[in-house]
Design a protein around this motif. Structure first.
Motif, PDB file in Angstrom:
ATOM      1  N   VAL A 172       0.860  -1.186   0.000  1.00  0.00           N
ATOM      2  CA  VAL A 172       0.000   0.000   0.000  1.00  0.00           C
ATOM      3  C   VAL A 172       0.893   1.231   0.000  1.00  0.00           C
ATOM      4  O   VAL A 172       1.806   1.345   0.822  1.00  0.00           O
ATOM      5  N   SER A 173       0.597   2.145  -0.940  1.00  0.00           N
ATOM      6  CA  SER A 173       1.384   3.371  -1.079  1.00  0.00           C
ATOM      7  C   SER A 173       0.460   4.578  -1.154  1.00  0.00           C
ATOM      8  O   SER A 173      -0.685   4.466  -1.586  1.00  0.00           O
ATOM      9  N   THR A 174       0.982   5.721  -0.773  1.00  0.00           N
ATOM     10  CA  THR A 174       0.236   6.958  -0.973  1.00  0.00           C
ATOM     11  C   THR A 174       0.242   7.301  -2.463  1.00  0.00           C
ATOM     12  O   THR A 174       1.040   6.746  -3.234  1.00  0.00           O
ATOM     13  N   GLY A 175      -0.618   8.203  -2.856  1.00  0.00           N
ATOM     14  CA  GLY A 175      -0.690   8.622  -4.250  1.00  0.00           C
ATOM     15  C   GLY A 175       0.608   9.218  -4.760  1.00  0.00           C
ATOM     16  O   GLY A 175       0.899   9.162  -5.952  1.00  0.00           O
ATOM     17  N   ASP A 176       1.402   9.771  -3.847  1.00  0.00           N
ATOM     18  CA  ASP A 176       2.680  10.343  -4.272  1.00  0.00           C
ATOM     19  C   ASP A 176       3.844   9.368  -4.085  1.00  0.00           C
ATOM     20  O   ASP A 176       5.012   9.743  -4.171  1.00  0.00           O
ATOM     21  N   GLY A 177       3.525   8.089  -3.836  1.00  0.00           N
ATOM     22  CA  GLY A 177       4.546   7.055  -3.879  1.00  0.00           C
ATOM     23  C   GLY A 177       5.266   6.715  -2.594  1.00  0.00           C
ATOM     24  O   GLY A 177       6.324   6.087  -2.632  1.00  0.00           O
ATOM     25  N   ARG A 178       4.713   7.074  -1.441  1.00  0.00           N
ATOM     26  CA  ARG A 178       5.351   6.707  -0.176  1.00  0.00           C
ATOM     27  C   ARG A 178       4.742   5.419   0.367  1.00  0.00           C
ATOM     28  O   ARG A 178       3.534   5.237   0.338  1.00  0.00           O
ATOM     29  N   SER A 179       5.565   4.534   0.859  1.00  0.00           N
ATOM     30  CA  SER A 179       5.111   3.260   1.405  1.00  0.00           C
ATOM     31  C   SER A 179       4.326   3.486   2.695  1.00  0.00           C
ATOM     32  O   SER A 179       4.742   4.236   3.565  1.00  0.00           O
ATOM     33  N   VAL A 180       3.180   2.800   2.803  1.00  0.00           N
ATOM     34  CA  VAL A 180       2.345   2.897   3.999  1.00  0.00           C
ATOM     35  C   VAL A 180       2.354   1.573   4.759  1.00  0.00           C
ATOM     36  O   VAL A 180       2.550   1.542   5.967  1.00  0.00           O
ATOM     37  N   ALA A 181       2.123   0.477   4.046  1.00  0.00           N
ATOM     38  CA  ALA A 181       2.108  -0.853   4.666  1.00  0.00           C
ATOM     39  C   ALA A 181       2.415  -1.880   3.591  1.00  0.00           C
ATOM     40  O   ALA A 181       2.120  -1.657   2.411  1.00  0.00           O
ATOM     41  N   HIS A 182       2.992  -2.995   4.013  1.00  0.00           N
ATOM     42  CA  HIS A 182       3.285  -4.041   3.041  1.00  0.00           C
ATOM     43  C   HIS A 182       3.408  -5.396   3.721  1.00  0.00           C
ATOM     44  O   HIS A 182       3.680  -5.484   4.918  1.00  0.00           O
ATOM     45  N   ARG A 183       3.200  -6.390   2.932  1.00  0.00           N
ATOM     46  CA  ARG A 183       3.450  -7.771   3.321  1.00  0.00           C
ATOM     47  C   ARG A 183       4.133  -8.413   2.129  1.00  0.00           C
ATOM     48  O   ARG A 183       3.635  -8.328   1.002  1.00  0.00           O
ATOM     49  N   CYS A 184       5.290  -9.019   2.368  1.00  0.00           N
ATOM     50  CA  CYS A 184       6.062  -9.561   1.262  1.00  0.00           C
ATOM     51  C   CYS A 184       6.832 -10.791   1.705  1.00  0.00           C
ATOM     52  O   CYS A 184       7.417 -10.794   2.791  1.00  0.00           O
ATOM     53  N   PHE A 185       6.829 -11.823   0.863  1.00  0.00           N
ATOM     54  CA  PHE A 185       7.561 -13.036   1.150  1.00  0.00           C
ATOM     55  C   PHE A 185       8.954 -13.014   0.523  1.00  0.00           C
ATOM     56  O   PHE A 185       9.705 -13.963   0.657  1.00  0.00           O
ATOM     57  N   ASN A 186       9.304 -11.945  -0.163  1.00  0.00           N
ATOM     58  CA  ASN A 186      10.621 -11.772  -0.785  1.00  0.00           C
ATOM     59  C   ASN A 186      11.323 -10.590  -0.115  1.00  0.00           C
ATOM     60  O   ASN A 186      10.709  -9.814   0.603  1.00  0.00           O
ATOM     61  N   SER A 187      12.587 -10.422  -0.382  1.00  0.00           N
ATOM     62  CA  SER A 187      13.311  -9.276   0.173  1.00  0.00           C
ATOM     63  C   SER A 187      13.297  -8.140  -0.847  1.00  0.00           C
ATOM     64  O   SER A 187      14.265  -7.907  -1.555  1.00  0.00           O
ATOM     65  N   LEU A 188      12.175  -7.462  -0.914  1.00  0.00           N
ATOM     66  CA  LEU A 188      12.005  -6.336  -1.829  1.00  0.00           C
ATOM     67  C   LEU A 188      12.004  -5.040  -1.030  1.00  0.00           C
ATOM     68  O   LEU A 188      11.625  -5.017   0.140  1.00  0.00           O
ATOM     69  N   ASP A 189      12.407  -3.955  -1.659  1.00  0.00           N
ATOM     70  CA  ASP A 189      12.442  -2.651  -1.004  1.00  0.00           C
ATOM     71  C   ASP A 189      11.097  -1.956  -1.188  1.00  0.00           C
ATOM     72  O   ASP A 189      10.789  -1.471  -2.283  1.00  0.00           O
ATOM     73  N   PRO A 190      10.264  -1.890  -0.139  1.00  0.00           N
ATOM     74  CA  PRO A 190       8.931  -1.304  -0.288  1.00  0.00           C
ATOM     75  C   PRO A 190       8.947   0.183  -0.660  1.00  0.00           C
ATOM     76  O   PRO A 190       8.040   0.664  -1.331  1.00  0.00           O
ATOM     77  N   ARG A 191       9.988   0.895  -0.278  1.00  0.00           N
ATOM     78  CA  ARG A 191      10.049   2.329  -0.617  1.00  0.00           C
ATOM     79  C   ARG A 191      10.219   2.531  -2.113  1.00  0.00           C
ATOM     80  O   ARG A 191       9.525   3.345  -2.720  1.00  0.00           O
ATOM     81  N   ARG A 192      11.130   1.787  -2.704  1.00  0.00           N
ATOM     82  CA  ARG A 192      11.350   1.907  -4.160  1.00  0.00           C
ATOM     83  C   ARG A 192      10.122   1.416  -4.929  1.00  0.00           C
ATOM     84  O   ARG A 192       9.694   2.041  -5.890  1.00  0.00           O
ATOM     85  N   LEU A 193       9.584   0.279  -4.495  1.00  0.00           N
ATOM     86  CA  LEU A 193       8.419  -0.283  -5.179  1.00  0.00           C
ATOM     87  C   LEU A 193       7.203   0.625  -5.055  1.00  0.00           C
ATOM     88  O   LEU A 193       6.400   0.713  -5.977  1.00  0.00           O
ATOM     89  N   SER A 194       7.048   1.293  -3.930  1.00  0.00           N
ATOM     90  CA  SER A 194       5.930   2.222  -3.750  1.00  0.00           C
ATOM     91  C   SER A 194       5.984   3.357  -4.755  1.00  0.00           C
ATOM     92  O   SER A 194       4.983   3.702  -5.382  1.00  0.00           O
TER      93      SER A 194
END
Length: 124
Positions: free
Chosen positions: A27-49
């Motif tokens: 879950v990201s804000t409209g301007d691309g900031r990470s709010v919450a995530h669940r991931c089974f891989n080692s991904l960077d939520p900030r970049r992906l957001s």
């Protein structure tokens, strides 16, 4: 406005427990900031957001340029899996990204993404 990250992550956990073919919800804000995530891989939520929000916005812009109604979702499919991006109905724009395994059908992925968007929309 404050967001209850623990409640969002619990809602994402519910969706993940029902859909075994999903490896990430973000879950990201409209301007691309990470709010919450669940991931089974080692991904960077900030970049992906940031990228997810931009990709969904680009799809929505393309839809308008084509004279179509607002895009309901945007997808990306590869031989290793698919991603669905949906806009979350809330007071301000949020993006939900759902990543599925290679053997997860796009229909299952889309259903899980819409389910998650509905659940978290109530919390935002």
């Amino acid at each position: 406005m404050s967001v209850d990250t623990l409640a969002l992550e619990a809602a994402l956990d519910v969706v993940l427990s029902r859909s075994t073919g999903i490896s990430m919800l973000l879950v990201s804000t409209g301007d691309g900031r990470s709010v919450a995530h669940r991931c089974f891989n080692s991904l960077d939520p900030r970049r992906l957001s940031a990228m997810s929000s931009s990709f969904l916005t680009l799809g929505e812009t393309l839809s308008r340029e084509l004279g179509l109604s607002t895009a309901d979702y945007v997808t990306m499919s590869t031989s290793q899996g698919s991603m669905v991006l949906v806009r979350v109905a809330a007071g301000r724009p949020y993006t939900l990204a759902a990543l599925g395994h290679a053997d997860t059908s796009l229909a299952i992925l889309l259903y899980a993404a819409r389910d998650a968007a509905g659940r978290i929309g109530l919390l935002l």
